[in-house]
Write a protein that holds these residues in place. Structure first.
Motif, PDB file in Angstrom:
ATOM      1  N   VAL A   2      40.674  36.410  43.205  1.00  0.00           N
ATOM      2  CA  VAL A   2      40.559  34.823  43.417  1.00  0.00           C
ATOM      3  C   VAL A   2      41.727  34.463  44.446  1.00  0.00           C
ATOM      4  O   VAL A   2      41.052  33.472  45.687  1.00  0.00           O
ATOM      5  CB  VAL A   2      41.395  34.032  42.107  1.00  0.00           C
ATOM      6  CG1 VAL A   2      42.075  32.879  42.718  1.00  0.00           C
ATOM      7  CG2 VAL A   2      41.128  34.712  40.642  1.00  0.00           C
TER       8      VAL A   2
ATOM      9  N   GLU B 272      39.206  28.997  38.519  1.00  0.00           N
ATOM     10  CA  GLU B 272      39.498  30.113  39.380  1.00  0.00           C
ATOM     11  C   GLU B 272      38.723  30.791  39.688  1.00  0.00           C
ATOM     12  O   GLU B 272      37.901  31.439  40.874  1.00  0.00           O
ATOM     13  CB  GLU B 272      40.874  30.444  39.467  1.00  0.00           C
ATOM     14  CG  GLU B 272      41.438  30.882  38.673  1.00  0.00           C
ATOM     15  CD  GLU B 272      42.960  31.880  38.081  1.00  0.00           C
ATOM     16  OE1 GLU B 272      43.928  31.388  39.215  1.00  0.00           O
ATOM     17  OE2 GLU B 272      42.950  32.745  36.679  1.00  0.00           O
TER      18      GLU B 272
ATOM     19  N   ASP C 158      43.631  27.985  36.875  1.00  0.00           N
ATOM     20  CA  ASP C 158      44.956  28.200  37.625  1.00  0.00           C
ATOM     21  C   ASP C 158      46.004  28.103  36.906  1.00  0.00           C
ATOM     22  O   ASP C 158      46.243  27.461  35.673  1.00  0.00           O
ATOM     23  CB  ASP C 158      45.391  28.021  38.372  1.00  0.00           C
ATOM     24  CG  ASP C 158      46.109  27.775  39.712  1.00  0.00           C
ATOM     25  OD1 ASP C 158      47.339  27.345  39.094  1.00  0.00           O
ATOM     26  OD2 ASP C 158      46.598  28.562  40.684  1.00  0.00           O
TER      27      ASP C 158
END
Length: 556
Positions: free
Chosen positions: A452, A482, A475
């Motif tokens: 990420v 993400e 997230d």
């Protein structure tokens, strides 16, 4: 006094090491005490050498004094038992005589052809002057020639290898399987269908392909996982549907027929082999199993990148030896990666833009190893090591700097074999089947967080054959998408499957660089074989997006 004692001890230890080395060397020369894998690493195909004779030496596997080797000053043994250890009372090896080409004189014969089976030289293939067929054990016929003009160099046999199985193939340029099938061994019931492969002339040189975005701005990646190929036809496990082909199922032919059909329909620009290409327990000759997936890719001139699963190196060849073989094969982008970090096969592949050498896509491939090194505390499977994650971050930093000069949106993706612990998170949104528990490592080194952080759009794995979902990680603070975490689904009939009528499958990713968009879907071996299953957009305008249905029509 202390210094003298240390020196004396050092000399004694050195002497002991030398004695042990000489003893092992002597015993190995006479009785072949070292494992076959050691000999597999020794040089077999030397440049500048031609084969002048070939024979088979058979011996008893019960007699400990039987070395099954001809005079080593004259003969070189191809280190593959023709019975692959399955002979109850016998073992056998092909032996070859070799000589440097520049040392040949007019009275030296060289082999220019090899055949297996019945061959009557009087009525068989036409012989040229100074050429003749000679019989050898195990049904071998060799054609020898005394002519040593410069034009003969391409005709001379310069290397010999052994492959196994009725379905054996030879993808190496310049190599060919000898005609008329397997060698004739004394105990056919123990035979693994050994076949001779020969190369004429010098080894072929091939450059690594450079994958590029197509003229229409698109690039298609096919992920093939868990082929579980064997030495020989293989045995089907849990075939679905059970009654297909009248209930008859040979694992590898059915697997490869499926893969080749989808290759021809999808026409991918790159294939990722994401582990367990080889079913170690049923592949006593790993090379023969590996070659069966390489041959259709090389035939279609499709570049491919391979990583390993937990079963690939359960046979006779280590990860390092297999990767060395992958690196030598045509159209391969595979690399061993740095030897300073854990694992074999930590590397990346850059896909260039259509009209320039600038990178448009980066694929990261990492070795997820095999089984837990600490079963007492973390049962199950191994995990990505901190030094691998550090390598990934350093590499991504370096590439990010290089890509920052480009005006287009650069896209990153990653492929592994064993799923990350986060695959099983109940907070993920999913598209596809979650049919079995995610058998991820019990110890979490948080590689997902590094993906990420460095803007990888998706990671895709294999390993769990009957899971084929893409799961969206969000997230935890903002709830924003993400990272997509996908499964390829199992493709091979040599591995388990069949739960809930689960058909073998593979996954396709299509990148549209004009839209900075990534779509993905799956293709089935049986059932809706012409359809795209669970087609979805996972990245749009360079951003990871929630579940979206593709606006493309279904169909291959």
């Amino acid at each position: 006094m202390m210094t003298r004692r240390i020196v004396r001890t050092g000399i004694q230890l050195a002497g002991l090491v030398i004695v042990v080395f000489l003893l092992v060397f002597f015993l190995d020369n006479r009785y072949r005490v070292l494992p076959q894998s050691v000999h597999s690493h020794l040089p077999l195909h030397h440049e500048g050498l031609v084969i002048t004779d070939l024979t088979v030496q058979t011996c008893s596997s019960l007699n400990p004094l039987s070395k099954c080797m001809l005079d080593q000053k004259k003969w070189h043994r191809v280190e593959k038992d023709l019975y692959l250890g399955s002979g109850w009372v016998k073992k056998a090896y092909v032996h070859i005589k070799r000589k440097r080409e520049d040392e040949l004189t007019a009275d030296h014969k060289v082999i220019v052809d090899v055949r297996i089976g019945k061959l009557d030289p009087a009525t068989g293939e036409k012989e040229e002057a100074a050429e003749k067929w000679e019989s050898r054990p195990a049904g071998i016929w060799i054609k020898t020639s005394l002519k040593r003009h410069a034009s003969d160099s391409k005709k001379a046999v310069t290397a010999v290898d052994i492959l196994f199985g009725a379905d054996a193939v030879e993808p190496r340029p310049g190599w060919e399987l000898v005609k008329n099938g397997a060698l004739h061994l004394e105990s056919a019931k123990d035979s693994r269908d050994p076949r001779i492969s020969i190369r004429r002339g010098p080894p072929n040189r091939h450059e690594k392909p450079i994958p590029k975005i197509r003229k229409d701005g698109k690039f298609k990646i096919m992920q093939i996982s868990d082929l579980h190929l064997s030495t020989g036809l293989g045995v089907c496990r849990d075939p679905e549907p059970k009654g297909a082909n009248g209930g008859h199922c040979d694992a590898d032919p059915r697997t490869l027929e499926f893969v080749e059909r989808v290759l021809d329909e999808e026409k991918p620009d790159l294939v990722v082999l994401s582990g367990d290409q080889v079913n170690g327990g049923t592949a006593p000759d790993v090379q023969s199993a590996m070659f069966k997936i390489i041959e259709p890719l090389a035939e279609r001139k499709i570049p491919y990148a391979a990583i390993f699963g937990n079963h690939d190196d359960e046979g006779t060849l280590s990860r390092a030896a297999q990767m060395s073989l992958y690196e030598s094969l045509p159209y391969s982008l595979s690399e061993a990666g740095p030897n300073t970090i854990d694992g074999v096969g930590n590397y990346y592949v850059e896909v260039q833009a259509h009209s320039s050498k600038h990178s448009a896509l980066t694929l990261y491939l990492l070795d997820t190893h095999s089984y837990s090194p600490d079963e007492a505390h973390y049962r199950g499977y191994d995990w990505l090591k901190p030094n691998q994650i550090s390598w990934f971050k350093a590499t991504a930093d370096s590439l990010k700097d290089a890509h920052s000069h480009y005006t287009h949106k650069h896209l990153n993706m990653a492929f592994i074999h064993i799923p990350l612990p986060e695959y099983a998170s109940p907070d993920n949104d999913r598209v596809g089947n979650f049919t079995e528990p995610a058998t991820s490592p019990a110890f979490n080194t948080h590689f997902k967080d590094a993906l990420v952080e460095y803007d990888v759009k998706f990671v895709s794995c294999g390993h769990d054959h009957v899971n084929d979902f893409c799961g969206l990680s969000k997230d935890p603070t903002t709830g924003e998408p993400e990272l997509w975490m996908c499964y390829a689904g199992g493709s091979g009939f040599g591995g388990y499957g069949g739960y809930n009528q689960f058909h073998r499958r593979l996954r396709v990713f299509e990148v549209d660089t004009n839209q900075a968009r990534i779509s993905t879907w799956k293709r089935l071996e049986y059932g809706d074989i012409g359809k795209r299953l669970d087609e979805q957009i996972i990245v749009d305008s360079g951003r990871v997006v929630p579940i979206q249905t593709s606006n493309q029509e279904e169909g291959a």
